[in-house]
Design an enzyme around this catalytic site. Structure first.
Site, PDB file in Angstrom:
ATOM      1  N   ARG A 259      -0.179  20.387  53.883  1.00 44.50           N
ATOM      2  CA  ARG A 259       0.347  21.507  53.413  1.00 44.50           C
ATOM      3  C   ARG A 259       0.927  21.597  52.088  1.00 44.50           C
ATOM      4  O   ARG A 259       0.503  22.377  51.048  1.00 44.50           O
ATOM      5  CB  ARG A 259       0.952  22.477  54.308  1.00 44.50           C
ATOM      6  CG  ARG A 259       0.270  22.681  55.625  1.00 44.50           C
ATOM      7  CD  ARG A 259       0.957  23.523  56.592  1.00 44.50           C
ATOM      8  NE  ARG A 259       0.462  23.238  57.789  1.00 44.50           N
ATOM      9  CZ  ARG A 259       0.843  24.010  59.072  1.00 44.50           C
ATOM     10  NH1 ARG A 259       1.854  25.055  58.752  1.00 44.50           N
ATOM     11  NH2 ARG A 259       0.387  23.920  60.158  1.00 44.50           N
TER      12      ARG A 259
ATOM     13  N   LYS B  70       8.009  23.215  70.139  1.00 50.94           N
ATOM     14  CA  LYS B  70       7.417  24.362  69.915  1.00 50.94           C
ATOM     15  C   LYS B  70       6.006  24.132  70.053  1.00 50.94           C
ATOM     16  O   LYS B  70       5.264  25.293  70.339  1.00 50.94           O
ATOM     17  CB  LYS B  70       7.592  24.888  68.781  1.00 50.94           C
ATOM     18  CG  LYS B  70       7.215  24.320  67.479  1.00 50.94           C
ATOM     19  CD  LYS B  70       7.578  24.890  66.202  1.00 50.94           C
ATOM     20  CE  LYS B  70       6.946  24.075  65.191  1.00 50.94           C
ATOM     21  NZ  LYS B  70       7.008  25.140  63.678  1.00 50.94           N
ATOM     22  N   ASP B  71       5.340  22.917  70.062  1.00 48.40           N
ATOM     23  CA  ASP B  71       4.165  22.640  70.086  1.00 48.40           C
ATOM     24  C   ASP B  71       3.468  22.354  71.777  1.00 48.40           C
ATOM     25  O   ASP B  71       2.405  22.126  71.889  1.00 48.40           O
ATOM     26  CB  ASP B  71       3.535  21.435  69.384  1.00 48.40           C
ATOM     27  CG  ASP B  71       3.605  21.719  67.741  1.00 48.40           C
ATOM     28  OD1 ASP B  71       3.217  22.883  67.438  1.00 48.40           O
ATOM     29  OD2 ASP B  71       3.615  20.529  67.030  1.00 48.40           O
TER      30      ASP B  71
ATOM     31  N   ARG C  22      -3.709  25.165  57.539  1.00 49.46           N
ATOM     32  CA  ARG C  22      -3.722  23.953  58.572  1.00 49.46           C
ATOM     33  C   ARG C  22      -3.192  22.859  57.991  1.00 49.46           C
ATOM     34  O   ARG C  22      -3.358  22.561  56.751  1.00 49.46           O
ATOM     35  CB  ARG C  22      -4.924  24.050  59.550  1.00 49.46           C
ATOM     36  CG  ARG C  22      -5.329  25.342  60.346  1.00 49.46           C
ATOM     37  CD  ARG C  22      -4.497  25.393  61.298  1.00 49.46           C
ATOM     38  NE  ARG C  22      -4.194  23.888  61.934  1.00 49.46           N
ATOM     39  CZ  ARG C  22      -5.226  23.217  63.052  1.00 49.46           C
ATOM     40  NH1 ARG C  22      -6.615  24.078  63.330  1.00 49.46           N
ATOM     41  NH2 ARG C  22      -4.776  22.302  63.516  1.00 49.46           N
TER      42      ARG C  22
ATOM     43  N   CYS D 232      -0.427  31.175  71.006  1.00 46.84           N
ATOM     44  CA  CYS D 232      -0.997  31.003  69.449  1.00 46.84           C
ATOM     45  C   CYS D 232      -1.537  32.297  69.345  1.00 46.84           C
ATOM     46  O   CYS D 232      -1.684  32.901  68.045  1.00 46.84           O
ATOM     47  CB  CYS D 232      -1.881  29.815  69.169  1.00 46.84           C
ATOM     48  SG  CYS D 232      -0.927  28.377  68.903  1.00 46.84           S
TER      49      CYS D 232
ATOM     50  N   ARG E 141       2.859  34.590  64.556  1.00 51.39           N
ATOM     51  CA  ARG E 141       4.327  35.091  64.486  1.00 51.39           C
ATOM     52  C   ARG E 141       4.828  35.184  63.189  1.00 51.39           C
ATOM     53  O   ARG E 141       5.633  35.995  62.757  1.00 51.39           O
ATOM     54  CB  ARG E 141       5.224  33.937  65.376  1.00 51.39           C
ATOM     55  CG  ARG E 141       6.708  34.041  65.245  1.00 51.39           C
ATOM     56  CD  ARG E 141       7.430  32.735  65.698  1.00 51.39           C
ATOM     57  NE  ARG E 141       7.032  31.441  65.176  1.00 51.39           N
ATOM     58  CZ  ARG E 141       7.801  31.342  64.184  1.00 51.39           C
ATOM     59  NH1 ARG E 141       8.861  32.065  63.539  1.00 51.39           N
ATOM     60  NH2 ARG E 141       7.588  30.174  63.349  1.00 51.39           N
ATOM     61  N   ARG E 142       4.595  34.134  62.278  1.00 52.50           N
ATOM     62  CA  ARG E 142       5.071  34.065  60.883  1.00 52.50           C
ATOM     63  C   ARG E 142       4.368  35.276  59.997  1.00 52.50           C
ATOM     64  O   ARG E 142       4.886  35.862  59.317  1.00 52.50           O
ATOM     65  CB  ARG E 142       4.882  32.752  60.269  1.00 52.50           C
ATOM     66  CG  ARG E 142       5.890  31.598  60.655  1.00 52.50           C
ATOM     67  CD  ARG E 142       5.791  30.522  59.836  1.00 52.50           C
ATOM     68  NE  ARG E 142       6.722  29.416  60.400  1.00 52.50           N
ATOM     69  CZ  ARG E 142       6.289  28.222  60.624  1.00 52.50           C
ATOM     70  NH1 ARG E 142       4.811  27.786  60.535  1.00 52.50           N
ATOM     71  NH2 ARG E 142       7.161  27.406  61.117  1.00 52.50           N
TER      72      ARG E 142
END
Length: 289
Positions: free
Chosen positions: A148, A81-82, A142, A233, A125-126
């Site tokens: 996190r 996904k990155d 981030r 993004c 998205r989230r």
């Protein structure tokens, strides 16, 4: 004894994912040994801005791409996904893993929760889909997963939303408080899939024991959908594909914030047509078809 140099980001999760690939290679061919080469990417270094402000997901692969082009490593390992939608044709994706849990999850702090603090999440998205579910206090966060979680447990946030796959690979499943279904929060394209890149034309038969054809097809369809929407993004685009009863089934989310358009839809067809279905669903949701 042949040595395969494996390039990876230097976060704990990235290294775990690289070792999944390394173990698969060494199990497939006993005459191969793997060597891990880690590095910090630009995306790991710039932590005071959201990704859409500093160049998008490509910042997580730039240094790894350069190492591969300069023959400092033989393959590189990424969370798929990155990986940007446009991949350097000289550095093709040559293998992908079986998909881990594709869902997003809610994680609460170890200590008492301060509900006045925001929910931390890292993508539009989230953020968009959480707001659709009624979450109103959301703030960007981030750093890698461990960073996190520390911010959460230090009281900076009331909760985090992260990918289940990373939490599970880190052995932290016990931290998950809630799983969001793909209907509640549609995943990022290729969420839960590990991708391997190599130089064009190189023999990568040693990855045969690692590669998953089903995940390759679902990933191709999801990425085709996102690419057709020109989504990265900076937009809340999402895609989730699966194989059901021998058919390829793709769900997608299209959001145009400027025009206030939000559309979800799905499309199915032959597995061999995964990319065509991705493009067709994108055109349908954009209103072009």
């Amino acid at each position: 004894m042949r040595i395969i140099r494996v390039g990876s980001r230097d976060s704990k999760l990235a290294i775990i994912q690289a070792k999944i690939v390394m173990d698969a290679i060494e199990s497939f061919d006993k005459n191969i040994k793997t060597r891990l080469v880690t590095m910090k990417t630009t995306g790991d270094k710039i932590l005071d801005k959201t990704l859409d402000k500093v160049g998008g997901k490509g910042l997580f692969v730039k240094e790894l791409d350069e190492a591969l082009l300069n023959n400092l490593v033989d393959i590189t390992v990424h969370s798929y996904k990155d990986v940007p939608m446009e991949v350097n044709p000289d550095l093709p994706i040559v293998a992908v893993s079986k998909r881990e849990d594709e869902r997003d999850v809610l994680i609460l702090p170890k200590a008492k929760r301060d509900e006045a603090k925001p929910v931390g999440c890292s993508s539009k998205r989230r953020t968009f889909q959480l707001s659709q579910l009624g979450y109103t206090n959301i703030a960007p966060i981030r750093g890698n997963v461990i960073t996190r979680l520390k911010k959460l447990d230090d009281g900076e946030f009331s909760a985090l939303v992260l990918a289940a796959a990373g939490i599970k690979r880190l052995g932290l499943t016990h931290r998950i408080n809630k799983y969001f279904s793909p209907e509640e929060i549609m995943p990022a394209a290729c969420q839960g899939v590990i991708a391997v890149q190599a130089r064009k034309g190189e023999n990568v038969d040693f990855l045969k024991g690692f590669h998953c054809e089903e995940a390759e097809k679902t990933s191709l369809g999801e990425r085709a959908f996102v690419a057709a929407l020109d989504g990265g993004c900076s937009s809340p685009v999402a895609a989730y594909a699966r194989i059901e009863k021998g058919k390829f089934v793709l769900s997608g989310l299209y959001v145009n914030e400027e025009k206030g358009i939000v559309r979800k839809g799905s499309m199915s067809g032959e597995i061999k047509d995964a990319e065509k279905i991705g493009i067709a669903l994108a055109q349908k949701l954009k209103g072009e078809k």
